[in-house]
Write an enzyme that holds these catalytic residues in place. Structure first.
Site, PDB file in Angstrom:
ATOM      1  CD  GLN A   1      -2.869  -1.188   2.363  1.00 30.76           C
ATOM      2  OE1 GLN A   1      -3.670  -2.105   2.466  1.00 30.76           O
ATOM      3  NE2 GLN A   1      -2.829  -0.211   3.256  1.00 30.76           N
TER       4      GLN A   1
ATOM      5  CG  ASP B   1       4.216  -3.586 -13.671  1.00 26.91           C
ATOM      6  OD1 ASP B   1       3.404  -4.009 -14.514  1.00 26.91           O
ATOM      7  OD2 ASP B   1       3.947  -3.499 -12.463  1.00 26.91           O
TER       8      ASP B   1
END
Length: 522
Positions: A135, A285
Protein backbone atom coordinates in the site's frame (compact mmCIF):
# COMPACT_ATOMS: atom_id res chain seq x y z
CA UNK A 1 7.81 -29.79 2.20
CA UNK A 2 4.13 -29.49 1.31
CA UNK A 3 2.44 -32.80 0.48
CA UNK A 4 0.88 -33.62 -2.87
CA UNK A 5 -2.55 -33.85 -1.20
CA UNK A 6 -2.33 -30.21 -0.09
CA UNK A 7 -1.20 -29.10 -3.56
CA UNK A 8 -4.14 -30.92 -5.15
CA UNK A 9 -6.55 -29.44 -2.62
CA UNK A 10 -5.33 -25.92 -3.42
CA UNK A 11 -5.60 -26.53 -7.15
CA UNK A 12 -9.16 -27.85 -6.80
CA UNK A 13 -10.10 -24.83 -4.67
CA UNK A 14 -8.65 -22.42 -7.22
CA UNK A 15 -10.26 -24.42 -10.01
CA UNK A 16 -13.69 -23.88 -8.47
CA UNK A 17 -13.06 -20.12 -8.39
CA UNK A 18 -12.05 -20.21 -12.06
CA UNK A 19 -15.16 -22.26 -12.88
CA UNK A 20 -17.49 -19.76 -11.19
CA UNK A 21 -16.10 -17.05 -13.48
CA UNK A 22 -16.15 -19.25 -16.59
CA UNK A 23 -12.36 -19.25 -16.74
CA UNK A 24 -11.89 -23.01 -16.41
CA UNK A 25 -13.51 -23.82 -19.74
CA UNK A 26 -10.49 -22.64 -21.76
CA UNK A 27 -8.32 -25.24 -20.00
CA UNK A 28 -10.79 -28.11 -20.11
CA UNK A 29 -11.63 -27.60 -23.80
CA UNK A 30 -8.13 -26.72 -24.97
CA UNK A 31 -6.92 -28.70 -27.95
CA UNK A 32 -3.54 -29.43 -26.35
CA UNK A 33 -4.76 -29.97 -22.77
CA UNK A 34 -3.52 -33.36 -21.47
CA UNK A 35 -6.27 -35.84 -20.40
CA UNK A 36 -5.24 -35.84 -16.68
CA UNK A 37 -5.68 -32.05 -16.57
CA UNK A 38 -9.11 -32.34 -18.21
CA UNK A 39 -10.16 -34.82 -15.55
CA UNK A 40 -8.98 -32.51 -12.78
CA UNK A 41 -10.95 -29.65 -14.35
CA UNK A 42 -14.13 -31.74 -14.39
CA UNK A 43 -13.70 -32.54 -10.69
CA UNK A 44 -13.04 -28.87 -9.86
CA UNK A 45 -16.12 -27.54 -11.67
CA UNK A 46 -18.50 -30.22 -10.35
CA UNK A 47 -21.61 -28.53 -8.98
CA UNK A 48 -20.74 -25.04 -10.29
CA UNK A 49 -22.46 -22.97 -12.97
CA UNK A 50 -20.08 -21.44 -15.51
CA UNK A 51 -21.10 -18.19 -17.25
CA UNK A 52 -20.90 -18.11 -21.05
CA UNK A 53 -18.56 -15.11 -21.11
CA UNK A 54 -15.46 -15.85 -19.00
CA UNK A 55 -13.94 -13.19 -16.75
CA UNK A 56 -10.36 -14.30 -16.21
CA UNK A 57 -9.29 -11.07 -14.52
CA UNK A 58 -11.96 -11.27 -11.80
CA UNK A 59 -11.14 -14.92 -11.19
CA UNK A 60 -7.44 -14.23 -10.60
CA UNK A 61 -8.27 -11.28 -8.36
CA UNK A 62 -10.50 -13.47 -6.21
CA UNK A 63 -7.86 -16.22 -5.87
CA UNK A 64 -5.29 -13.84 -4.40
CA UNK A 65 -2.05 -11.86 -4.83
CA UNK A 66 0.09 -14.62 -6.37
CA UNK A 67 -2.69 -15.39 -8.87
CA UNK A 68 -2.82 -11.72 -9.87
CA UNK A 69 0.88 -11.84 -10.73
CA UNK A 70 0.38 -15.13 -12.57
CA UNK A 71 -2.48 -13.58 -14.55
CA UNK A 72 -0.30 -10.64 -15.53
CA UNK A 73 2.34 -13.12 -16.71
CA UNK A 74 -0.19 -15.12 -18.73
CA UNK A 75 -1.31 -11.88 -20.40
CA UNK A 76 1.94 -12.11 -22.39
CA UNK A 77 1.29 -15.69 -23.52
CA UNK A 78 -1.51 -15.88 -26.12
CA UNK A 79 0.11 -19.13 -27.23
CA UNK A 80 -0.92 -20.57 -23.84
CA UNK A 81 -4.28 -18.94 -23.14
CA UNK A 82 -5.46 -17.52 -26.47
CA UNK A 83 -6.11 -13.99 -27.69
CA UNK A 84 -9.51 -13.60 -25.99
CA UNK A 85 -8.08 -14.45 -22.58
CA UNK A 86 -5.13 -12.10 -23.13
CA UNK A 87 -7.45 -9.16 -23.87
CA UNK A 88 -9.33 -9.85 -20.65
CA UNK A 89 -6.19 -10.37 -18.55
CA UNK A 90 -4.75 -7.06 -19.74
CA UNK A 91 -7.59 -5.41 -17.78
CA UNK A 92 -6.43 -7.16 -14.60
CA UNK A 93 -6.05 -4.47 -11.96
CA UNK A 94 -3.72 -5.19 -9.07
CA UNK A 95 -6.04 -3.52 -6.56
CA UNK A 96 -7.26 -4.90 -3.23
CA UNK A 97 -9.18 -3.35 -0.30
CA UNK A 98 -6.72 -1.50 1.97
CA UNK A 99 -5.62 -2.84 5.32
CA UNK A 100 -6.40 -0.83 8.48
CA UNK A 101 -3.87 1.95 8.99
CA UNK A 102 -3.00 0.71 12.51
CA UNK A 103 -1.53 -2.48 11.03
CA UNK A 104 0.47 -0.48 8.48
CA UNK A 105 1.72 1.93 11.14
CA UNK A 106 2.82 -1.00 13.30
CA UNK A 107 4.67 -2.54 10.34
CA UNK A 108 6.57 0.71 9.72
CA UNK A 109 7.53 1.10 13.37
CA UNK A 110 8.60 -2.55 13.72
CA UNK A 111 10.83 -2.51 10.67
CA UNK A 112 12.54 0.81 11.56
CA UNK A 113 12.49 0.29 15.33
CA UNK A 114 11.24 3.84 15.80
CA UNK A 115 7.88 5.63 16.07
CA UNK A 116 6.37 7.05 12.89
CA UNK A 117 6.64 10.60 14.32
CA UNK A 118 10.45 10.36 14.27
CA UNK A 119 10.42 9.37 10.59
CA UNK A 120 7.75 11.67 9.16
CA UNK A 121 6.31 15.03 10.13
CA UNK A 122 2.98 13.74 8.84
CA UNK A 123 1.65 10.52 7.29
CA UNK A 124 -1.79 10.47 5.67
CA UNK A 125 -3.73 7.44 7.03
CA UNK A 126 -5.70 7.09 3.76
CA UNK A 127 -3.71 5.12 1.13
CA UNK A 128 -3.44 6.51 -2.38
CA UNK A 129 -2.94 2.99 -3.72
CA UNK A 130 -3.65 -0.50 -2.39
CA UNK A 131 -2.27 -3.42 -4.39
CA UNK A 132 -1.75 -7.11 -3.68
CA UNK A 133 1.80 -6.64 -2.40
CA UNK A 134 1.88 -3.17 -0.86
CA UNK A 135 0.00 0.00 0.00
CA UNK A 136 1.19 3.54 -0.77
CA UNK A 137 0.72 6.62 1.41
CA UNK A 138 1.46 10.31 1.09
CA UNK A 139 3.75 11.76 3.76
CA UNK A 140 5.93 14.76 4.59
CA UNK A 141 9.43 14.28 5.98
CA UNK A 142 10.90 16.21 8.88
CA UNK A 143 12.83 18.21 6.29
CA UNK A 144 9.55 19.30 4.67
CA UNK A 145 9.74 17.17 1.50
CA UNK A 146 6.55 15.52 0.23
CA UNK A 147 7.13 11.81 -0.39
CA UNK A 148 5.32 8.59 -1.25
CA UNK A 149 5.72 5.77 1.28
CA UNK A 150 5.26 2.20 0.04
CA UNK A 151 4.68 -0.45 2.73
CA UNK A 152 4.53 -4.23 2.21
CA UNK A 153 1.33 -5.90 3.38
CA UNK A 154 2.02 -7.93 6.56
CA UNK A 155 2.31 -11.66 5.83
CA UNK A 156 2.41 -11.21 2.04
CA UNK A 157 5.82 -12.91 1.66
CA UNK A 158 4.64 -16.07 3.39
CA UNK A 159 1.45 -16.25 1.32
CA UNK A 160 3.34 -15.81 -1.93
CA UNK A 161 5.84 -18.50 -0.99
CA UNK A 162 3.02 -20.94 -0.20
CA UNK A 163 1.08 -20.32 -3.43
CA UNK A 164 4.11 -20.34 -5.72
CA UNK A 165 5.21 -23.68 -4.26
CA UNK A 166 1.93 -25.13 -5.54
CA UNK A 167 2.43 -23.45 -8.93
CA UNK A 168 5.85 -25.12 -9.17
CA UNK A 169 4.38 -28.51 -8.25
CA UNK A 170 1.61 -28.18 -10.85
CA UNK A 171 4.00 -26.94 -13.57
CA UNK A 172 6.40 -29.85 -12.97
CA UNK A 173 3.60 -32.40 -13.34
CA UNK A 174 2.22 -30.65 -16.41
CA UNK A 175 5.61 -30.55 -18.13
CA UNK A 176 6.23 -34.22 -17.31
CA UNK A 177 3.20 -35.12 -19.42
CA UNK A 178 5.23 -34.18 -22.52
CA UNK A 179 3.92 -33.00 -25.86
CA UNK A 180 2.86 -29.38 -26.26
CA UNK A 181 3.03 -28.84 -22.48
CA UNK A 182 6.72 -29.72 -22.52
CA UNK A 183 7.48 -27.38 -25.45
CA UNK A 184 5.82 -24.43 -23.72
CA UNK A 185 8.03 -24.97 -20.64
CA UNK A 186 5.59 -24.11 -17.83
CA UNK A 187 8.25 -24.75 -15.18
CA UNK A 188 10.43 -22.01 -16.66
CA UNK A 189 7.45 -19.64 -16.76
CA UNK A 190 6.74 -20.21 -13.06
CA UNK A 191 10.46 -19.91 -12.23
CA UNK A 192 10.49 -16.49 -13.91
CA UNK A 193 7.34 -15.49 -12.04
CA UNK A 194 8.98 -16.54 -8.78
CA UNK A 195 12.09 -14.46 -9.48
CA UNK A 196 10.06 -11.40 -10.41
CA UNK A 197 7.88 -11.72 -7.32
CA UNK A 198 10.78 -12.20 -4.91
CA UNK A 199 12.28 -8.97 -6.23
CA UNK A 200 9.00 -7.15 -5.66
CA UNK A 201 8.87 -8.44 -2.09
CA UNK A 202 12.17 -6.74 -1.19
CA UNK A 203 11.65 -2.98 -1.39
CA UNK A 204 15.40 -2.35 -1.10
CA UNK A 205 15.78 -4.16 -4.42
CA UNK A 206 13.03 -1.99 -5.91
CA UNK A 207 14.75 1.16 -4.69
CA UNK A 208 18.06 -0.04 -6.17
CA UNK A 209 16.29 -0.79 -9.47
CA UNK A 210 14.89 2.73 -9.59
CA UNK A 211 18.33 4.18 -8.94
CA UNK A 212 19.93 2.02 -11.65
CA UNK A 213 17.28 2.94 -14.22
CA UNK A 214 17.68 6.64 -13.41
CA UNK A 215 21.40 6.30 -14.06
CA UNK A 216 20.82 4.46 -17.35
CA UNK A 217 18.35 7.12 -18.59
CA UNK A 218 20.30 10.14 -17.37
CA UNK A 219 21.02 11.41 -20.87
CA UNK A 220 17.50 10.84 -22.24
CA UNK A 221 15.42 14.03 -22.35
CA UNK A 222 11.77 13.81 -21.41
CA UNK A 223 11.97 10.76 -19.11
CA UNK A 224 12.90 10.58 -15.47
CA UNK A 225 12.69 8.46 -12.31
CA UNK A 226 11.75 9.76 -8.82
CA UNK A 227 14.55 10.20 -6.29
CA UNK A 228 14.90 7.62 -3.50
CA UNK A 229 14.92 8.60 0.18
CA UNK A 230 17.43 5.97 1.32
CA UNK A 231 17.25 7.00 5.00
CA UNK A 232 13.59 5.92 5.08
CA UNK A 233 13.88 2.82 2.93
CA UNK A 234 14.41 -0.82 3.93
CA UNK A 235 13.17 -4.26 2.93
CA UNK A 236 9.53 -3.57 3.88
CA UNK A 237 9.25 0.20 3.42
CA UNK A 238 10.35 2.38 0.49
CA UNK A 239 10.18 6.18 0.45
CA UNK A 240 10.43 8.09 -2.83
CA UNK A 241 9.91 11.59 -4.16
CA UNK A 242 6.25 12.56 -4.55
CA UNK A 243 5.20 12.95 -8.20
CA UNK A 244 2.62 15.53 -9.27
CA UNK A 245 1.63 14.66 -12.81
CA UNK A 246 -1.12 13.51 -15.15
CA UNK A 247 -1.71 9.80 -15.63
CA UNK A 248 -0.81 8.79 -19.15
CA UNK A 249 -4.27 7.21 -19.48
CA UNK A 250 -6.08 10.52 -18.74
CA UNK A 251 -6.25 11.71 -22.34
CA UNK A 252 -8.58 14.63 -21.63
CA UNK A 253 -6.30 16.05 -18.94
CA UNK A 254 -3.30 15.62 -21.23
CA UNK A 255 -5.02 17.56 -24.01
CA UNK A 256 -6.13 20.31 -21.60
CA UNK A 257 -2.52 20.65 -20.39
CA UNK A 258 -1.36 21.15 -23.98
CA UNK A 259 0.40 17.80 -24.30
CA UNK A 260 1.02 16.70 -27.89
CA UNK A 261 -0.22 13.11 -27.64
CA UNK A 262 1.34 11.78 -30.91
CA UNK A 263 4.74 13.15 -29.86
CA UNK A 264 4.22 11.64 -26.40
CA UNK A 265 3.41 8.27 -27.98
CA UNK A 266 6.65 8.30 -29.99
CA UNK A 267 8.63 9.33 -26.90
CA UNK A 268 7.15 6.46 -24.92
CA UNK A 269 8.16 3.91 -27.58
CA UNK A 270 11.66 5.36 -27.94
CA UNK A 271 12.13 5.48 -24.15
CA UNK A 272 11.35 1.77 -23.98
CA UNK A 273 13.72 0.98 -26.87
CA UNK A 274 16.44 3.07 -25.22
CA UNK A 275 16.08 1.05 -22.03
CA UNK A 276 15.76 -2.39 -23.63
CA UNK A 277 18.27 -2.12 -26.49
CA UNK A 278 20.69 0.60 -25.42
CA UNK A 279 20.94 -0.18 -21.70
CA UNK A 280 19.71 -3.78 -21.63
CA UNK A 281 17.76 -2.84 -18.48
CA UNK A 282 14.11 -1.81 -18.69
CA UNK A 283 11.01 -1.01 -16.65
CA UNK A 284 8.95 -4.17 -17.18
CA UNK A 285 5.67 -3.00 -15.66
CA UNK A 286 4.84 -0.06 -17.93
CA UNK A 287 1.07 -0.13 -17.59
CA UNK A 288 -1.00 3.06 -17.53
CA UNK A 289 -1.06 3.28 -13.73
CA UNK A 290 2.73 3.45 -13.50
CA UNK A 291 3.36 6.32 -15.93
CA UNK A 292 2.72 10.03 -15.36
CA UNK A 293 3.31 13.09 -17.52
CA UNK A 294 4.54 16.41 -16.15
CA UNK A 295 3.69 19.32 -18.49
CA UNK A 296 6.52 21.61 -19.58
CA UNK A 297 6.44 25.11 -21.05
CA UNK A 298 9.29 24.24 -23.43
CA UNK A 299 8.44 20.63 -24.35
CA UNK A 300 5.16 19.84 -26.15
CA UNK A 301 5.21 16.22 -24.90
CA UNK A 302 6.15 17.06 -21.31
CA UNK A 303 8.23 14.69 -19.19
CA UNK A 304 7.34 11.03 -18.66
CA UNK A 305 7.82 9.97 -15.02
CA UNK A 306 7.77 6.24 -14.20
CA UNK A 307 6.95 4.71 -10.83
CA UNK A 308 6.82 1.18 -9.36
CA UNK A 309 10.09 -0.58 -10.17
CA UNK A 310 9.32 -3.97 -8.64
CA UNK A 311 9.55 -5.76 -12.00
CA UNK A 312 12.62 -4.98 -14.10
CA UNK A 313 14.02 -6.80 -17.13
CA UNK A 314 17.58 -7.45 -18.27
CA UNK A 315 18.94 -8.50 -21.66
CA UNK A 316 22.62 -9.27 -22.21
CA UNK A 317 24.51 -7.65 -25.07
CA UNK A 318 24.39 -10.66 -27.38
CA UNK A 319 20.63 -11.01 -26.97
CA UNK A 320 20.21 -7.27 -27.60
CA UNK A 321 22.15 -7.58 -30.83
CA UNK A 322 19.94 -10.43 -31.95
CA UNK A 323 16.82 -8.52 -30.94
CA UNK A 324 17.88 -5.38 -32.81
CA UNK A 325 18.71 -7.35 -35.96
CA UNK A 326 15.37 -9.20 -35.76
CA UNK A 327 13.42 -5.94 -35.41
CA UNK A 328 15.38 -4.29 -38.21
CA UNK A 329 15.04 -7.33 -40.46
CA UNK A 330 11.28 -7.37 -39.97
CA UNK A 331 10.98 -3.63 -40.70
CA UNK A 332 13.09 -3.90 -43.87
CA UNK A 333 11.77 -7.26 -45.06
CA UNK A 334 15.12 -9.07 -44.68
CA UNK A 335 13.49 -12.31 -43.56
CA UNK A 336 16.50 -14.40 -44.47
CA UNK A 337 18.66 -12.58 -41.92
CA UNK A 338 15.91 -12.80 -39.29
CA UNK A 339 15.77 -16.56 -39.87
CA UNK A 340 19.56 -16.89 -39.60
CA UNK A 341 19.54 -15.06 -36.25
CA UNK A 342 16.94 -17.48 -34.87
CA UNK A 343 19.22 -20.37 -35.80
CA UNK A 344 22.35 -18.62 -34.43
CA UNK A 345 20.54 -17.98 -31.15
CA UNK A 346 19.36 -21.62 -31.16
CA UNK A 347 15.74 -20.51 -30.86
CA UNK A 348 14.99 -22.93 -33.72
CA UNK A 349 16.44 -26.48 -33.67
CA UNK A 350 19.17 -26.99 -36.26
CA UNK A 351 17.38 -29.86 -38.02
CA UNK A 352 14.95 -27.34 -39.56
CA UNK A 353 15.63 -25.38 -42.77
CA UNK A 354 16.67 -21.72 -42.63
CA UNK A 355 14.99 -21.11 -45.98
CA UNK A 356 11.69 -22.63 -44.87
CA UNK A 357 11.75 -20.60 -41.67
CA UNK A 358 12.43 -17.40 -43.64
CA UNK A 359 9.43 -18.13 -45.87
CA UNK A 360 7.23 -18.68 -42.80
CA UNK A 361 8.36 -15.35 -41.36
CA UNK A 362 7.61 -13.61 -44.65
CA UNK A 363 4.05 -14.93 -44.56
CA UNK A 364 3.53 -13.22 -41.19
CA UNK A 365 5.66 -10.10 -41.69
CA UNK A 366 4.62 -8.87 -45.13
CA UNK A 367 0.97 -8.10 -44.23
CA UNK A 368 2.17 -5.93 -41.31
CA UNK A 369 4.72 -3.76 -43.08
CA UNK A 370 3.79 -0.15 -43.75
CA UNK A 371 0.46 -0.24 -41.93
CA UNK A 372 -0.62 1.59 -38.77
CA UNK A 373 -1.46 -0.57 -35.80
CA UNK A 374 -5.12 0.35 -36.12
CA UNK A 375 -5.30 -1.43 -39.48
CA UNK A 376 -3.58 -4.62 -38.36
CA UNK A 377 -5.39 -7.78 -37.35
CA UNK A 378 -3.60 -8.58 -34.11
CA UNK A 379 -5.35 -11.92 -33.85
CA UNK A 380 -4.28 -12.95 -37.35
CA UNK A 381 -0.72 -11.83 -36.67
CA UNK A 382 -0.52 -13.77 -33.39
CA UNK A 383 -2.04 -16.86 -34.94
CA UNK A 384 0.65 -16.77 -37.62
CA UNK A 385 3.48 -16.23 -35.16
CA UNK A 386 2.45 -19.02 -32.83
CA UNK A 387 1.83 -21.37 -35.73
CA UNK A 388 5.49 -20.79 -36.64
CA UNK A 389 6.67 -21.61 -33.12
CA UNK A 390 4.72 -24.89 -33.20
CA UNK A 391 5.72 -25.86 -36.74
CA UNK A 392 9.42 -25.25 -36.06
CA UNK A 393 9.54 -26.74 -32.53
CA UNK A 394 10.53 -23.43 -30.93
CA UNK A 395 10.64 -23.63 -27.15
CA UNK A 396 9.60 -20.74 -24.94
CA UNK A 397 12.52 -18.42 -24.15
CA UNK A 398 12.05 -17.44 -20.48
CA UNK A 399 14.60 -14.61 -20.61
CA UNK A 400 12.47 -12.85 -23.26
CA UNK A 401 9.11 -13.17 -21.50
CA UNK A 402 9.42 -9.86 -19.65
CA UNK A 403 10.47 -8.13 -22.84
CA UNK A 404 7.49 -9.59 -24.69
CA UNK A 405 5.11 -8.52 -21.91
CA UNK A 406 6.48 -4.96 -21.86
CA UNK A 407 6.33 -4.62 -25.65
CA UNK A 408 2.62 -5.49 -25.52
CA UNK A 409 2.05 -2.87 -22.82
CA UNK A 410 4.01 -0.15 -24.61
CA UNK A 411 2.26 -0.83 -27.91
CA UNK A 412 -1.14 -0.60 -26.20
CA UNK A 413 -0.30 2.69 -24.48
CA UNK A 414 1.21 4.23 -27.62
CA UNK A 415 -1.79 3.22 -29.73
CA UNK A 416 -4.23 4.69 -27.18
CA UNK A 417 -2.33 8.00 -27.31
CA UNK A 418 -2.05 8.00 -31.11
CA UNK A 419 -4.19 5.43 -32.99
CA UNK A 420 -2.39 6.21 -36.24
CA UNK A 421 1.11 5.52 -34.92
CA UNK A 422 3.18 3.11 -37.00
CA UNK A 423 5.35 1.16 -34.58
CA UNK A 424 7.69 0.00 -37.33
CA UNK A 425 8.32 3.56 -38.54
CA UNK A 426 9.09 4.72 -35.01
CA UNK A 427 11.38 1.80 -34.20
CA UNK A 428 13.25 1.46 -37.51
CA UNK A 429 15.50 4.62 -37.33
CA UNK A 430 16.39 3.92 -33.70
CA UNK A 431 17.24 0.28 -34.36
CA UNK A 432 19.15 1.13 -37.55
CA UNK A 433 21.32 3.68 -35.73
CA UNK A 434 21.95 1.26 -32.86
CA UNK A 435 22.97 -1.51 -35.25
CA UNK A 436 25.29 0.88 -37.07
CA UNK A 437 26.90 1.94 -33.79
CA UNK A 438 27.08 -1.54 -32.26
CA UNK A 439 27.62 -3.79 -35.28
CA UNK A 440 29.31 -1.49 -37.82
CA UNK A 441 33.03 -1.55 -38.80
CA UNK A 442 34.01 0.95 -36.10
CA UNK A 443 32.26 -1.10 -33.41
CA UNK A 444 33.86 -4.30 -34.73
CA UNK A 445 37.35 -2.76 -34.60
CA UNK A 446 36.70 -1.34 -31.13
CA UNK A 447 35.50 -4.73 -29.86
CA UNK A 448 38.54 -6.49 -31.32
CA UNK A 449 40.91 -3.93 -29.81
CA UNK A 450 39.22 -4.27 -26.42
CA UNK A 451 39.29 -8.07 -26.54
CA UNK A 452 42.90 -8.25 -27.79
CA UNK A 453 44.07 -5.71 -25.22
CA UNK A 454 42.32 -7.69 -22.52
CA UNK A 455 44.11 -10.83 -23.75
CA UNK A 456 47.48 -9.04 -23.69
CA UNK A 457 46.83 -7.80 -20.16
CA UNK A 458 46.28 -11.39 -19.03
CA UNK A 459 49.56 -12.67 -20.52
CA UNK A 460 51.81 -11.72 -17.54
CA UNK A 461 49.57 -13.63 -15.14
CA UNK A 462 49.57 -16.59 -17.53
CA UNK A 463 53.41 -16.58 -17.66
CA UNK A 464 53.57 -16.46 -13.85
CA UNK A 465 51.28 -19.48 -13.57
CA UNK A 466 53.45 -21.40 -16.08
CA UNK A 467 56.58 -20.57 -14.08
CA UNK A 468 54.91 -21.77 -10.89
CA UNK A 469 54.10 -25.06 -12.61
CA UNK A 470 57.55 -25.41 -14.20
CA UNK A 471 60.06 -23.53 -11.99
CA UNK A 472 63.41 -22.49 -13.55
CA UNK A 473 66.58 -24.56 -12.93
CA UNK A 474 69.16 -23.41 -10.38
CA UNK A 475 72.27 -21.33 -11.10
CA UNK A 476 74.76 -24.32 -10.96
CA UNK A 477 75.82 -25.97 -14.26
CA UNK A 478 73.84 -29.00 -15.33
CA UNK A 479 75.25 -32.29 -14.00
CA UNK A 480 76.78 -34.67 -16.59
CA UNK A 481 75.18 -38.11 -16.94
CA UNK A 482 76.48 -40.65 -14.35
CA UNK A 483 77.29 -44.31 -15.13
CA UNK A 484 74.74 -46.88 -13.93
CA UNK A 485 75.71 -48.85 -10.79
CA UNK A 486 74.02 -52.08 -9.79
CA UNK A 487 72.82 -51.89 -6.20
CA UNK A 488 73.55 -54.66 -3.71
CA UNK A 489 70.00 -55.37 -2.75
CA UNK A 490 69.04 -55.47 -6.39
CA UNK A 491 71.67 -58.19 -7.02
CA UNK A 492 70.56 -60.09 -3.88
CA UNK A 493 66.96 -60.11 -5.04
CA UNK A 494 68.18 -61.26 -8.44
CA UNK A 495 70.34 -64.11 -6.92
CA UNK A 496 67.66 -65.28 -4.54
CA UNK A 497 65.28 -65.36 -7.42
CA UNK A 498 67.33 -67.94 -9.34
CA UNK A 499 68.24 -69.87 -6.21
CA UNK A 500 64.55 -70.30 -5.55
CA UNK A 501 64.03 -71.78 -8.98
CA UNK A 502 66.99 -74.13 -8.52
CA UNK A 503 65.80 -75.25 -5.08
CA UNK A 504 62.33 -75.98 -6.42
CA UNK A 505 63.78 -78.06 -9.24
CA UNK A 506 65.99 -80.15 -6.88
CA UNK A 507 63.12 -80.67 -4.43
CA UNK A 508 60.84 -81.81 -7.22
CA UNK A 509 63.43 -84.27 -8.52
CA UNK A 510 63.95 -85.84 -5.08
CA UNK A 511 60.22 -86.26 -4.66
CA UNK A 512 59.91 -88.08 -7.99
CA UNK A 513 62.88 -90.36 -7.09
CA UNK A 514 61.38 -91.28 -3.70
CA UNK A 515 58.05 -92.09 -5.27
CA UNK A 516 59.67 -94.24 -7.91
CA UNK A 517 61.60 -96.21 -5.24
CA UNK A 518 58.44 -96.82 -3.25
CA UNK A 519 56.83 -98.19 -6.40
CA UNK A 520 59.69 -100.61 -6.97
CA UNK A 521 59.61 -101.76 -3.35
CA UNK A 522 55.93 -102.47 -3.54
Amino acid sequence: MTSSVIHLARLLKWGRVLARHGALRIIEEGRNTPPPVRRLCRVARFGTSQPKVPDYARAFQEIGPAAIKLGQTLATRPDLVGEEAVRNLLTLQDQLPPLPFDLVRQEIENTFGAPVERLFASLDPEPIGSASIAQVYRAVTAEGRTVAVKVLRPGVRERFARDIETYEWAAAHLEALGGEASRLRPRAVIANLKRWTLRELDLRREAASASELAEAMKGYEGYRVPDIDWDRTNGKVMTVEWIDGIKVSNHQALSEAGIDRPVLARRLVLAFLTQAINAGYFHADMHQGNLFVQPSATDPAGTIVAIDFGIMGRIDRQARQWLAEILYGLTTGNYRRVAEIHFEAQYVPSYHSVEEFATALRAVGEPMRGKPVSELSVGQMLDGLFAITRDFDMQTQPHLLLLQKTMVMVEGLATSLDPSINMWDVAAPFVRNWIRDELGPEAYIADRLREDLDTLMRLPALVRRIEEKYPPKGGAPEQAPLPPVELLWSRKRHTNHWLGYAGAAVGGGLAVWVLSLSGLLS
